[in-house]
Design a protein around this motif. Structure first.
Motif, PDB file in Angstrom:
ATOM      1  N   THR A 220       2.235  21.863 -11.402  1.00  0.00           N
ATOM      2  CA  THR A 220       2.866  20.582 -11.101  1.00  0.00           C
ATOM      3  C   THR A 220       1.961  19.776 -10.178  1.00  0.00           C
ATOM      4  N   PHE A 221       1.720  18.534 -10.549  1.00  0.00           N
ATOM      5  CA  PHE A 221       0.907  17.626  -9.745  1.00  0.00           C
ATOM      6  C   PHE A 221       1.816  16.545  -9.171  1.00  0.00           C
ATOM      7  N   THR A 222       1.671  16.281  -7.878  1.00  0.00           N
ATOM      8  CA  THR A 222       2.457  15.253  -7.203  1.00  0.00           C
ATOM      9  C   THR A 222       1.525  14.157  -6.724  1.00  0.00           C
ATOM     10  N   VAL A 223       1.843  12.908  -7.084  1.00  0.00           N
ATOM     11  CA  VAL A 223       0.992  11.766  -6.753  1.00  0.00           C
ATOM     12  C   VAL A 223       1.628  10.979  -5.610  1.00  0.00           C
ATOM     13  N   ARG A 224       0.838  10.716  -4.573  1.00  0.00           N
ATOM     14  CA  ARG A 224       1.297   9.936  -3.420  1.00  0.00           C
ATOM     15  C   ARG A 224       0.256   8.879  -3.072  1.00  0.00           C
ATOM     16  N   ARG A 225       0.709   7.828  -2.425  1.00  0.00           N
ATOM     17  CA  ARG A 225      -0.194   6.791  -1.912  1.00  0.00           C
ATOM     18  C   ARG A 225       0.309   6.371  -0.543  1.00  0.00           C
ATOM     19  N   ASP A 226      -0.566   6.401   0.441  1.00  0.00           N
ATOM     20  CA  ASP A 226      -0.197   6.092   1.830  1.00  0.00           C
ATOM     21  C   ASP A 226       0.954   6.980   2.293  1.00  0.00           C
ATOM     22  N   GLY A 227       0.971   8.218   1.812  1.00  0.00           N
ATOM     23  CA  GLY A 227       1.985   9.170   2.229  1.00  0.00           C
ATOM     24  C   GLY A 227       3.304   9.056   1.498  1.00  0.00           C
ATOM     25  N   ARG A 228       3.454   8.066   0.632  1.00  0.00           N
ATOM     26  CA  ARG A 228       4.715   7.856  -0.066  1.00  0.00           C
ATOM     27  C   ARG A 228       4.599   8.290  -1.531  1.00  0.00           C
ATOM     28  N   PRO A 229       5.642   8.904  -2.065  1.00  0.00           N
ATOM     29  CA  PRO A 229       5.613   9.318  -3.483  1.00  0.00           C
ATOM     30  C   PRO A 229       5.434   8.127  -4.408  1.00  0.00           C
ATOM     31  N   VAL A 230       4.605   8.295  -5.415  1.00  0.00           N
ATOM     32  CA  VAL A 230       4.384   7.243  -6.414  1.00  0.00           C
ATOM     33  C   VAL A 230       5.375   7.454  -7.551  1.00  0.00           C
TER      34      VAL A 230
END
Length: 329
Positions: A220-230
């Motif tokens: 499972t891959f989890t994508v975040r940007r600036d610490g927030r979930p995408v």
């Protein structure tokens, strides 16, 4: 001579001419991270051009995908054997049947009739391309590879008649591979060390799950940007992510299946899950393509199969060659 053997002979002759060096005065081979593992019971003989010799291994052996230039009556005829580093060129190839004729009927899989993957032997450069097929069966796509060295070209496809004839004992799709030489001054390179998180264009992607040899593994891959979930992952190739996994050394191509299909234009995220089958212990490179705001990006991971995961997550490495490059369509 059998047309498939003709294809292999052509590839061997091409490499003999072009494969001695990657530039003037250069005779250094590509760097392999690990020796190529061999599955139990397999004959470890290869043809001179680096392709797995199907004749010596036998058609009944479970040879990992991507190691053969020909399989089950189909052959990958790579017409472009060399390209210069750092220059736009057109890559041309044909898929041929057992009679040597171009295959022109394919079944659409993951949104395309054929997926083309190009990876350097060091597994630091990666391209996922979508070539166009002409009426005569010749596929072509622009390609720009940054560094000289040895590369592997993978054609992943489902022939239209193979889906009808599939006996359920093997996947309907085929992945055939052939070698490509990129000329120019050669510099050895190595991919990043194993880490649970990598960063590309400001997106932090974290990998959960363990790839285990000889069994289906959940990743499972989890994508975040600036610490927030995408949560704005867009559909890409019929899913919310596309994963390619390659074994270091011989560049065996793993079978990977997404858990969730995309429907229409609905968004998803931050998680993208897959099932992957690793044929052996060793080092693998995982390349996750994901799409946000109309742009496809690639997050690359190094995974040691059969080893313990890292105790802590080191700082994310700088982007590697080609992992954030534009994708062909």
């Amino acid at each position: 001579m059998n047309p498939l053997l003709k294809t292999g002979a052509f590839a061997a002759a091409l490499v003999a001419v072009c494969g001695t060096g990657y530039g003037v005065g250069t005779a250094i081979g590509p760097l392999n991270l690990d020796p190529a593992p061999v599955a139990a019971g397999h004959d470890d003989r290869h043809s001179p051009d680096g392709e797995t010799d199907a004749a010596t291994r036998g058609t009944g052996d479970a040879v990992p995908a991507g190691l053969q230039v020909a399989q089950d009556g189909y052959a990958l005829d790579l017409e472009t054997g060399t390209v210069p580093a750092g220059a736009d060129r057109t890559l041309r190839f044909t898929v041929r049947d057992a009679d040597g004729d171009p295959v022109t009927r394919f079944t659409t899989a993951h949104g395309k009739q054929l997926h083309l993957i190009v990876a350097s032997r060091e597994l630091t450069t990666y391209r996922h391309l979508h070539p166009v097929r002409a009426a005569d069966g010749t596929w072509s796509t622009p390609v720009d590879l940054p560094d000289a060295g040895g590369y592997r070209v993978f054609a992943d496809f489902v022939p239209a008649d193979r889906e009808e004839k599939d006996d359920g004992k093997s996947p309907a799709g085929l992945t055939l591979g052939s070698d490509l030489t990129v000329t120019g001054p050669y510099r050895a390179d190595r991919p990043s060390a194993p880490a649970a998180t990598t960063t590309v264009d400001g997106y932090a992607v974290t990998l959960r799950g363990t790839l285990r040899p000889g069994t289906a593994s959940e990743l499972t891959f989890t994508v975040r940007r600036d610490g927030r979930p995408v949560t704005g992952l867009q559909p890409y190739l019929g899913a919310y992510g596309h994963l390619v996994a390659l074994r270091a050394g011989d560049l065996a191509y793993l079978h990977v299946h997404p858990h969730e299909e995309a429907h229409g234009t609905a968004l998803s995220g931050p998680d993208v899950a897959f099932t992957a089958d690793a044929p052996s212990a060793g080092t693998y490179r995982l390349f996750l393509d994901f799409k946000v705001d109309g742009t496809v990006r690639t997050a690359a991971f190094t995974v040691r199969v059969g080893a313990q995961p890292p105790a802590s997550t080191p700082p994310a490495p700088a982007p590697e060659h080609g992992t954030g490059a534009p994708h062909g369509h």
